[in-house]
Design an enzyme around this catalytic site. Structure first.
Site, PDB file in Angstrom:
ATOM      1  N   CYS A  62       0.814  -1.224   0.000  1.00  0.00           N
ATOM      2  CA  CYS A  62       0.000   0.000   0.000  1.00  0.00           C
ATOM      3  C   CYS A  62       0.843   1.268   0.000  1.00  0.00           C
ATOM      4  O   CYS A  62       0.357   2.339  -0.380  1.00  0.00           O
ATOM      5  CB  CYS A  62      -0.910   0.039   1.230  1.00  0.00           C
ATOM      6  SG  CYS A  62      -2.001  -1.376   1.416  1.00  0.00           S
ATOM      7  N   ALA A  64       3.172   4.319  -0.816  1.00  0.00           N
ATOM      8  CA  ALA A  64       3.395   5.022  -2.083  1.00  0.00           C
ATOM      9  C   ALA A  64       3.719   6.482  -1.808  1.00  0.00           C
ATOM     10  O   ALA A  64       3.409   7.015  -0.745  1.00  0.00           O
ATOM     11  CB  ALA A  64       2.153   4.936  -2.965  1.00  0.00           C
ATOM     12  N   TYR A 134       2.236  10.818 -10.786  1.00  0.00           N
ATOM     13  CA  TYR A 134       1.829   9.714  -9.913  1.00  0.00           C
ATOM     14  C   TYR A 134       1.305   8.546 -10.748  1.00  0.00           C
ATOM     15  O   TYR A 134       1.721   7.396 -10.569  1.00  0.00           O
ATOM     16  CB  TYR A 134       0.759  10.213  -8.941  1.00  0.00           C
ATOM     17  CG  TYR A 134       0.150   9.142  -8.067  1.00  0.00           C
ATOM     18  CD1 TYR A 134       0.857   8.612  -6.996  1.00  0.00           C
ATOM     19  CD2 TYR A 134      -1.149   8.681  -8.291  1.00  0.00           C
ATOM     20  CE1 TYR A 134       0.293   7.640  -6.177  1.00  0.00           C
ATOM     21  CE2 TYR A 134      -1.716   7.716  -7.486  1.00  0.00           C
ATOM     22  CZ  TYR A 134      -0.996   7.190  -6.430  1.00  0.00           C
ATOM     23  OH  TYR A 134      -1.558   6.225  -5.632  1.00  0.00           O
TER      24      TYR A 134
END
Length: 314
Positions: A62, A64, A134
């Site tokens: 998860c 990031a 992103y």
């Protein structure tokens, strides 16, 4: 066949990572955390994780690098890649070395793009078309993970959430919830012709846990939502209902928004407000025999209740 029992979660202090621990069905697994605070580790291209992931059967990744307001980086794309792409692949390669069976990567719908035409949702097998740094870093990580899976036999599962909301949510969803809680007229009365796919954190976590040992999840890409798309106007209505507020929305024509956005140099913001972003989760439901367990009404009510409780404490 190796049975998955020991789970490692990265990004455990984040919104999604911390929510996984609250899912009751996760309790049948032994949960371990890959935490910067606890292990003095970072997700990057050079850290060693072998000691931490020894005897781990499945990693739920998860952690990031997400959007940073007023980012002063001189090379932001490379900064995103260092964590989201190179860091992810560094962890995954070491997972192979450590004998980890499955690697669940929490990606983003931004890999598909930023918007859809009304009634033409993104699908799991659409060409990747990321637009921001992103999204590009997540897209590159996906491609390289699937290549690694082909080369090594690591079971990779990719999940692309839409906008995630739930108790403790921050950013734009929280700001809008706060605005609606004041009970003042809001100017969204005419924004009825767009559709947005959202996903409650409970629904997302339920899918993640489903993918831990589902045999049909191997090397698949799954889009996820509440399976109930809503307009901007409907989002505000749902928030008002959940908060116990009457909501009068002023009928400001959408053309006024577009003119204001152009004049203020905020066209991207206005496009998100007025535009659509829908996903088709048919592949997710049919492949896994899964459907979102929480309705959007219950998700909004749970989020609103947590928001109100937090306000009482402040």
């Amino acid at each position: 066949m190796k049975i998955i029992k020991n789970i490692m979660i990265t990004g455990i202090t984040g919104f999604i990572g911390s929510s996984i621990l609250k899912q009751t069905t996760i309790s049948k697994y032994n949960i371990f955390q890959l935490s910067i605070a606890d292990n003095k580790l970072r997700i990057d291209s050079h850290s060693s994780y072998l000691d931490a992931i020894n005897n781990i059967d499945c990693i739920i990744h998860c952690a990031a690098r997400v959007h940073i307001m007023d980012d002063t980086s001189t090379n932001p794309l490379d900064d995103y890649r260092e964590v989201n792409t190179r860091g992810t692949l560094n962890l995954a390669r070491q997972a192979v070395e450590a004998g980890v069976k499955r690697f669940i990567f929490i990606s983003s719908i931004k890999v598909n793009g930023e918007s859809t035409q009304l009634g033409h949702p993104f699908k799991f097998d659409d060409n990747r078309s990321p637009e921001d740094f992103y999204g590009k870093s997540k897209s590159e990580a996906e491609e390289q993970l699937l290549q690694l899976a082909e080369e090594t036999g690591l079971e990779v599962v990719i999940i692309r959430p839409t906008l995630v909301y739930g108790p403790g949510v921050k950013a734009n969803f929280s700001s809008l919830l706060n605005l609606v809680s004041k009970g003042l007229p809001l100017p969204f009365g005419c924004i009825k012709d767009n559709k947005r796919s959202l996903v409650s954190v409970d629904n997302l976590v339920d899918l993640i846990v489903t993918c831990i040992d589902h045999p049909k999840a191997i090397n698949q890409v799954f889009l996820v939502s509440d399976d109930n798309d809503v307009s901007t106007n409907e989002i505000v209505q749902q928030m008002a209902k959940a908060l116990g507020k009457s909501q009068w929305q002023l009928p400001i024509p959408t053309d006024c928004y577009r003119l204001a956005g152009k004049a203020l140099g905020k066209e991207d913001v206005i496009n998100r407000l007025l535009g659509s972003l829908q996903v088709d989760i048919t592949h997710t439901k049919e492949t896994l025999g899964w459907k979102p367990p929480q309705t959007i009404e219950d998700g909004f009510k749970q989020t609103a209740d947590a928001f109100l409780q937090r306000k009482l404490k402040d």
